[in-house]
Design an enzyme around this catalytic site. Structure first.
Site, short mmCIF file in Angstrom:
data_model
loop_
_atom_site.label_atom_id
_atom_site.label_comp_id
_atom_site.label_asym_id
_atom_site.label_seq_id
_atom_site.Cartn_x
_atom_site.Cartn_y
_atom_site.Cartn_z
N TRP A 103 -23.29 -10.38 -9.66
CA TRP A 103 -24.14 -11.58 -9.58
C TRP A 103 -25.11 -11.66 -10.74
O TRP A 103 -25.45 -12.75 -11.20
CB TRP A 103 -24.87 -11.64 -8.23
CG TRP A 103 -23.92 -11.67 -7.08
CD1 TRP A 103 -23.77 -10.75 -6.10
CD2 TRP A 103 -22.95 -12.70 -6.80
NE1 TRP A 103 -22.76 -11.12 -5.24
CE2 TRP A 103 -22.25 -12.30 -5.64
CE3 TRP A 103 -22.58 -13.90 -7.42
CZ2 TRP A 103 -21.22 -13.07 -5.08
CZ3 TRP A 103 -21.56 -14.66 -6.87
CH2 TRP A 103 -20.89 -14.24 -5.72
N ASP A 172 -33.11 -13.01 -7.79
CA ASP A 172 -32.06 -13.43 -6.87
C ASP A 172 -32.16 -12.52 -5.64
O ASP A 172 -31.77 -11.36 -5.69
CB ASP A 172 -30.70 -13.28 -7.56
CG ASP A 172 -29.52 -13.63 -6.66
OD1 ASP A 172 -29.74 -13.89 -5.46
OD2 ASP A 172 -28.38 -13.63 -7.16
N LYS A 196 -26.37 -15.03 3.61
CA LYS A 196 -26.39 -13.60 3.83
C LYS A 196 -27.41 -13.26 4.92
O LYS A 196 -27.05 -12.82 5.99
CB LYS A 196 -26.74 -12.83 2.55
CG LYS A 196 -25.57 -12.49 1.63
CD LYS A 196 -24.91 -13.64 0.98
CE LYS A 196 -23.73 -13.27 0.11
NZ LYS A 196 -23.84 -13.79 -1.25
C1 LIG Z 1 -23.47 -14.17 -2.46
C2 LIG Z 1 -24.41 -14.02 -3.60
C3 LIG Z 1 -24.55 -15.00 -4.58
C4 LIG Z 1 -23.69 -16.25 -4.62
O1 LIG Z 1 -24.04 -17.16 -3.63
P1 LIG Z 1 -23.35 -18.58 -3.51
O2 LIG Z 1 -24.23 -19.28 -2.53
O3 LIG Z 1 -21.95 -18.36 -3.01
O4 LIG Z 1 -23.37 -19.23 -4.84
C5 LIG Z 1 -25.49 -14.81 -5.57
N1 LIG Z 1 -26.25 -13.71 -5.59
C6 LIG Z 1 -26.14 -12.73 -4.67
C7 LIG Z 1 -27.02 -11.52 -4.75
C8 LIG Z 1 -25.22 -12.85 -3.63
O5 LIG Z 1 -25.11 -11.88 -2.71
#
Ligand SMILES: *Cc1c(COP(=O)(O)O)cnc(C)c1O
Length: 361
Positions: A103, A172, A196
């Site tokens: 990511w 993030d 998540k």
């Molecule tokens: C799942 C995830 C993403 C991507 O998320 P989307 O909503 O599918 O774009 C980005 N960063 C992290 C840390 C993730 O676990």
């Protein structure tokens, strides 16, 4: 209905059962309005209250200072990979990124479209099995921000504490937001895809310091400017109503659990059970270095890929679902976010012991 199984899926991920039940009722008839939740106008007073409550509860749970805006956006966490540099790096300014996994790498690729990106650290050479100490990288004086991924969902690594830097942090937090206390004022911007640890897919929460809203260059599309959404309370266009509603319900649930500090204790206890099982056997090998271990995603291997496939198949049969590791590293991964119950982890550990005994390497 079949009995509910233990769902170790990395995302979309397990949600509190009481939230699912409440959502089921509200989808059909929202607060006795005679209108289903996903039919009601986003500008109705009932739905406006849902958004206001969700924001207020997030502010309370994370202790978000008044000079930050909370936005509910679409496009997934992945759209933040470009929105951040597009809004904050003007014409080609510098930013520093820590490459700790898939990511982070994707965010770096997008940021390079807009700015001068300094990748100050990478653990790619060691299969992303660790995150750095502060002493392992330097942030250039002319960097606008330091970007990192607090929890690396795929590799099962996590920053035990925020990087120390005199630059503003951008993070993030998709896979560990609200799993432990965070000092929001160190950050210029925090974002998290909901699916998540926060709710269903479809909404991304962005927490942004107000003064950053004026940095956006003029010539960018209206929908991609943070100021657009901040000015209109996330109601510039139709928000993802259902997803925002479920996030709101999850936040109420989290308050009932005692809030973020209380859930952190529970998360530590839960992860410990699983890591103890891994550490007490040579059969199971954790992917992450011990100091970098994630409390949210536990990635591990068995002696061979064949045994891993058998393990995953047999676990599924006894109601332990979603244990297959990400395709980029294979093996197994147990995702144990806030809403994942401790009993499920105990059951997994019992299964691991029985499987090892029945299937010697
Ligand atoms: C799942 C995830 C993403 C991507 O998320 P989307 O909503 O599918 O774009 C980005 N960063 C992290 C840390 C993730 O676990």
């Amino acid at each position: 209905m079949t009995d509910r199984v233990y769902n170790f899926s990395p995302g979309p991920a397990t949600l509190p059962f009481e939230v699912l039940e409440q959502a089921g009722t509200d989808v059909v008839n929202f607060q006795s309005t005679g209108i289903g939740l996903i039919e009601i106008s986003h500008r109705s007073k009932e739905f406006m209250a849902v958004v206001a409550d969700a924001e207020a509860n997030l502010r309370e749970l994370m202790d978000i200072p008044d000079n930050y805006k909370v936005l509910f956006l679409q496009g997934g966490a992945s759209s933040q990979f470009f929105m951040i540099p597009m809004n904050l790096l003007g014409n080609g300014k510098k930013a520093t990124y820590l490459n700790t996994g898939t990511w982070a790498k994707k965010a770096i690729k997008e940021a390079q479209l807009f700015g001068d990106i300094d990748v100050a650290y990478s653990s790619e050479g060691v299969q992303f099995k660790r995150v750095p100490e502060d002493s392992e990288y330097t942030v250039a004086d002319d960097s606008e921000y330091l970007y990192y991924v607090s929890n690396n969902t795929i590799y099962g690594t996590q920053f035990a504490k925020a990087p120390v830097s005199d630059k503003m942090l951008i993070c993030d937090m998709s896979s560990d937001i609200l799993s432990h206390p965070v000092d929001v004022k160190k950050y210029g911007l925090i974002f998290a895809g909901a699916q998540k640890n926060l709710g269903p897919a479809g909404v991304t929460v962005v927490i942004i310091r107000e003064d950053l809203l004026s940095r956006t260059p003029e010539k960018i599309p209206t929908m991609l400017s943070y100021a657009t959404h901040a000015d209109k309370g996330s109601m510039f266009n139709t928000p993802p109503c259902f997803a925002v509603y479920v996030v709101g319900e999850v936040l109420k649930w989290l308050k009932k659990q005692g809030g973020v500090a209380a859930i952190e204790k529970i998360n530590k206890a839960k992860a410990q059970i699983l890591y103890d099982a891994i550490d007490s056997s040579d059969y199971y090998r954790g992917h992450a270095e011990k100091n970098s271990r994630s409390l949210m995603n536990v990635s591990f291997n068995l002696p061979t890929p064949e045994l891993e496939a058998k393990f995953i198949a047999e676990a599924t049969k006894v109601g332990l679902n979603g244990l297959k590791g990400h395709r980029s590293i294979g093996g197994c991964r147990a995702s144990i976010y806030n809403a994942f119950p401790q009993e499920g982890i105990v059951k997994l550990v019992e299964f691991m012991k029985a499987f090892e005994a029945a299937n010697p390497a």
